[in-house]
Design an enzyme around this catalytic site. Structure first.
Site, mmCIF file in Angstrom:
data_model
loop_
_atom_site.group_PDB
_atom_site.id
_atom_site.type_symbol
_atom_site.label_atom_id
_atom_site.label_comp_id
_atom_site.label_asym_id
_atom_site.label_seq_id
_atom_site.Cartn_x
_atom_site.Cartn_y
_atom_site.Cartn_z
ATOM 1 N N GLY A 179 39.010 43.395 53.329
ATOM 2 C CA GLY A 179 38.250 42.335 52.344
ATOM 3 C C GLY A 179 38.218 41.973 51.466
ATOM 4 O O GLY A 179 39.228 41.439 50.250
ATOM 5 N N SER A 180 36.726 42.179 50.331
ATOM 6 C CA SER A 180 36.913 42.057 49.425
ATOM 7 C C SER A 180 37.449 42.278 48.314
ATOM 8 O O SER A 180 37.335 42.072 47.213
ATOM 9 C CB SER A 180 34.857 41.787 48.891
ATOM 10 O OG SER A 180 34.417 41.228 49.900
ATOM 11 N N THR A 181 37.753 43.238 48.406
ATOM 12 C CA THR A 181 38.660 44.126 47.360
ATOM 13 C C THR A 181 39.995 43.391 46.955
ATOM 14 O O THR A 181 40.970 43.595 45.936
ATOM 15 C CB THR A 181 39.099 45.376 47.152
ATOM 16 O OG1 THR A 181 39.734 45.915 48.823
ATOM 17 C CG2 THR A 181 37.915 46.436 47.253
ATOM 18 N N LYS A 199 39.618 39.890 46.536
ATOM 19 C CA LYS A 199 38.945 39.123 45.859
ATOM 20 C C LYS A 199 39.494 39.224 44.194
ATOM 21 O O LYS A 199 39.945 38.798 43.289
ATOM 22 C CB LYS A 199 37.940 39.454 45.569
ATOM 23 C CG LYS A 199 36.863 38.564 47.115
ATOM 24 C CD LYS A 199 35.834 39.255 47.302
ATOM 25 C CE LYS A 199 35.299 37.794 48.542
ATOM 26 N NZ LYS A 199 33.445 38.162 49.057
#
Length: 717
Positions: free
Chosen positions: A327-329, A331
């Site tokens: 997920g967004s980690t 990014k």
């Protein structure tokens, strides 16, 4: 006369017979004697009889040999306190035959079966009824009885409690066992050793089954010795007999990087988070950013190696063997790659909410988006659309190259377990874009943590380390040492510093999604993550409990000493925000580690003024020498930017939005980033012309405006 002659003749005949018999008997005895002498002579000369080596046979009759059991090495923490060590457990049996008596005639069988059953039920996992029934078997001729599982793996303290009752007929048989004194304590890392019988020697010994116990089994396993001597039938050593002793070589000790006080605290916080969120699984690791040493790590489900409770829930080590979409980690890596390759312009803008790529759509977690915002804002707000644009600007080949440089799909050869290889879907443009925000790519927690070290260490990537050294049994000689291992330099130092600044924004900006990870006394760089979980058919689940939540923290943000990475999969209780559960529980561990190793940094903070009268709010800020800008004609503060508890140096000024009509401040000299914060606070739309700082604005200072206003700003370098 005739009679006398006959008598004389008979006597002579009898004498002849006796002499003849005597001669024959003498010859027979002589032959037997010669045969015996001959036999002994042959045996004495050749030392064999009927093909049997008499020397060996004689020795075997009087030889006594015994195994000297080697101790398995210890597994210890970073202060040499044992996490696993050898001990004995006992199995219990009871003699019930009344024929069993001592030499003096004293009973050595169970005399008081009722009392014995009661004592056993009080100290062992067996009821009084079952214990009493076992002591009264249907087979009346039974000599002894056992008590099933309840009579196995009995600890020394339990044995002493039972023996203190002075019951006759109970006997304890010792067995080598492994002691895990802390119970649930980095269980999957320390691992488990079990008693296993060798098929050839028939000797039972402890063998590692998982974790360090398995990976370092060759070091931990000692070599048994033996003792051989010659004794007579009474057990006394024969003075002229041969004796030989080979000492046992005890196993080596394995020294871990685990800090027991931090590990205990982490286990407690894991338990609290488990109770609050009830996730299906959870992992947490705390690493020393400078050395790569894992000082605390745990997972849920877990097990107690001392009792075996929970072992059936999950055998594998989730930190190294479970693959998941981060997920967004993720990014953090896509942002770092774009900055490092020269493809990131944080001040550039994009339309948030949705982004069409071919026939597919990339959605933001907020489907309506936040309008046209900058990429800097997009990262702090965890916008998927922002990172999809970033991936498109980099190009698939550049992005894939950085994924490889961060070694996110590589087996990093963990010290404790063979890591699972990562997986990626990267053929179609939509798949390539998805990986930039952590979907369509599967990794392990340890792979992610290793990649994060490059961000924390100004570009230097360090392999996570669980083991510091292996020493001999007496801890006097280092058998093998493990030092810091640099495994790459995927990005420049300037890139790492820029990424950490963006991670600060993700915590302290008024619109940031990571505000639950602020920490008293320390500046935090963090990034949260939310990823949909796929089912067994590869389909993404629906509902708030169908996500994997995560966070990466680096503290202090400017020069990180510790990195913490937490994942929480599918929490069933969603009444409390998951970020709050993680922030409240795991920041406690991070803060304790920092307090143990760093002087508390007195970072000036921006106070909370929301809800205060305007004059009081301004006085608070003036007292801390913080500049403020008032937006509005009201008398009470309803919003502020930066948010409360943000570091004072995060922004040159604090914007105070009051409850009256909004008024435009003088934006001259403001950076684009500050103006975007202003726009986010007031919900107006802003367009920019140029780069640099503001020199002109379409709405004059002190003029009123509302949310429907369009602001145009000219920037000049």
């Amino acid at each position: 006369m005739m009679n006398k002659q006959n008598q004389l003749h008979n006597r002579k005949h009898a004498e002849r017979i006796r002499r003849k018999f005597g001669t024959i008997f003498f010859l027979f005895v002589s032959i037997i004697f010669v045969a015996i002498i001959g036999s002994f002579s042959v045996k004495a000369l050749f030392k064999t009889a009927n093909g049997v080596d008499l020397v060996s046979r004689t020795k075997s009759l009087y030889n006594r040999s015994s195994i000297i059991q080697a101790h398995r090495g210890k597994i210890v923490d970073d202060h040499d306190e044992p996490l696993a060590e050898d001990t004995n457990t006992y199995s219990l049996y009871a003699v019930i035959s009344k024929t069993q008596k001592s030499v003096s005639g004293k009973p050595e069988y169970v005399q008081d079966k009722q009392k014995t059953a009661r004592v056993l039920s009080q100290n062992l996992p067996i009821s009084y009824e079952k214990a009493y029934k076992a002591l009264n078997p249907e087979n009346k001729g039974a000599f002894q009885v056992e008590f099933g599982n309840a009579g196995n793996n009995i600890g020394l303290m339990t044995r002493k409690k039972i023996e203190a009752q002075h019951l006759t007929g109970l006997h304890f048989v010792p067995k080598p066992a492994r002691l895990y004194p802390n119970g649930v304590f980095a269980s999957h890392i320390v691992g488990l050793a079990s008693l296993i019988q060798n098929a050839k020697t028939k000797q039972a010994s402890l063998v590692g089954q998982m974790g360090i116990e398995e990976s370092f089994n060759k070091f931990l396993t000692g070599k048994n010795g033996y003792k051989a001597s010659q004794e007579d039938n009474y057990g006394y050593k024969i003075p002229s007999g041969e004796s030989k002793e080979v000492k046992a070589k005890n196993g080596d000790n394995v020294h871990t990087t685990i800090n027991s006080s931090l590990q205990l605290l982490l286990e407690n916080q894991m338990n609290k988070a488990q109770q609050e969120a009830n996730p299906k699984s959870m992992t947490a690791m705390l690493m020393d950013a400078k050395t790569g040493k894992i000082v605390a790590a745990s997972q849920r489900p877990t097990f107690n190696p001392e009792t075996g409770k929970g072992l059936g829930d999950v055998w594998r080590d989730s930190l190294t063997q479970d693959l998941y979409e981060p997920g967004s980690t993720m990014k953090v890596f896509s942002l770092a790659s774009a900055i490092d390759s020269g493809h990131f312009n944080g001040n550039a803008t994009y339309q948030s909410g949705r982004y069409q790529i071919g026939d597919a759509v990339v959605p933001d977690w907020n489907p309506g988006g936040w309008g046209i915002i900058s990429f800097n804002q997009g990262f702090a707000m965890s916008s998927n659309v922002a990172m999809a644009h970033v991936e498109q600007m980099m190009g698939a080949s550049t992005w894939r190259n950085y994924i490889n440089r961060f070694q996110l799909l590589k087996n990093n050869t963990s010290q404790i377990d063979q890591q699972a290889l990562g997986k990626i879907q990267f053929k179609e443009p939509i798949e390539q874009a998805n990986t930039a925000f952590g979907q369509g790519i599967q990794v392990t927690a340890l792979q992610m943590l290793q990649g994060f070290t490059a961000i924390a260490n100004n570009g230097e990537m360090i392999q996570p380390q669980f083991i510091s050294k292996v020493t001999d049994a007496k801890n006097k000689k280092v058998v093998k040492a493990y030092s810091k291992k640099v495994v790459g330099h995927p990005i420049k130092a300037s890139t790492a510093k820029a990424v950490r600044k963006h991670m600060e924004d993700a915590v302290y900006k008024s619109y940031a999604v990571g505000q639950d990870f602020k920490m008293e006394g320390y500046k935090v760089a963090a990034k949260t993550g939310t990823a949909q979980v796929t089912d067994s058919n590869g389909q993404y689940g629906n509902g708030n409990s169908s996500y994997l939540y995560s966070v990466i923290e680096m503290v202090p943000a400017d020069k990180p000493r510790y990195i913490m990475y937490v994942t929480m999969k599918q929490p069933q209780n969603i009444t409390i925000p998951t970020t709050k559960v993680m922030g409240d529980n795991f920041n406690v561990v991070m803060k304790k580690a920092l307090q143990n190793n760093l002087a508390k940094v007195k970072t000036p903070k921006i106070p909370k003024v929301v809800g205060d009268p305007l004059s009081e709010a301004q006085n608070k800020l003036n007292a801390k020498k913080i500049q403020s800008v008032v937006i509005g004609k009201g008398n009470s503060v309803v919003k502020q930017n930066p948010a409360a508890d943000a570091p004072k140096d995060l922004s040159p000024r604090v914007m105070l939005l009051t409850d009256g009509r909004m008024t435009m401040p003088d934006l001259t000299g403001w950076s684009r980033d500050e103006i975007e914060d202003f726009a986010s606070l007031t919900n107006i739309k802003v367009t920019f012309d140029g780069e640099g700082n503001a020199t002109e604005q379409s709405i004059k200072p002190n003029d009123e405006f509302d949310e429907n206003t369009q602001l145009e700003v000219k920037l000049t370098n």
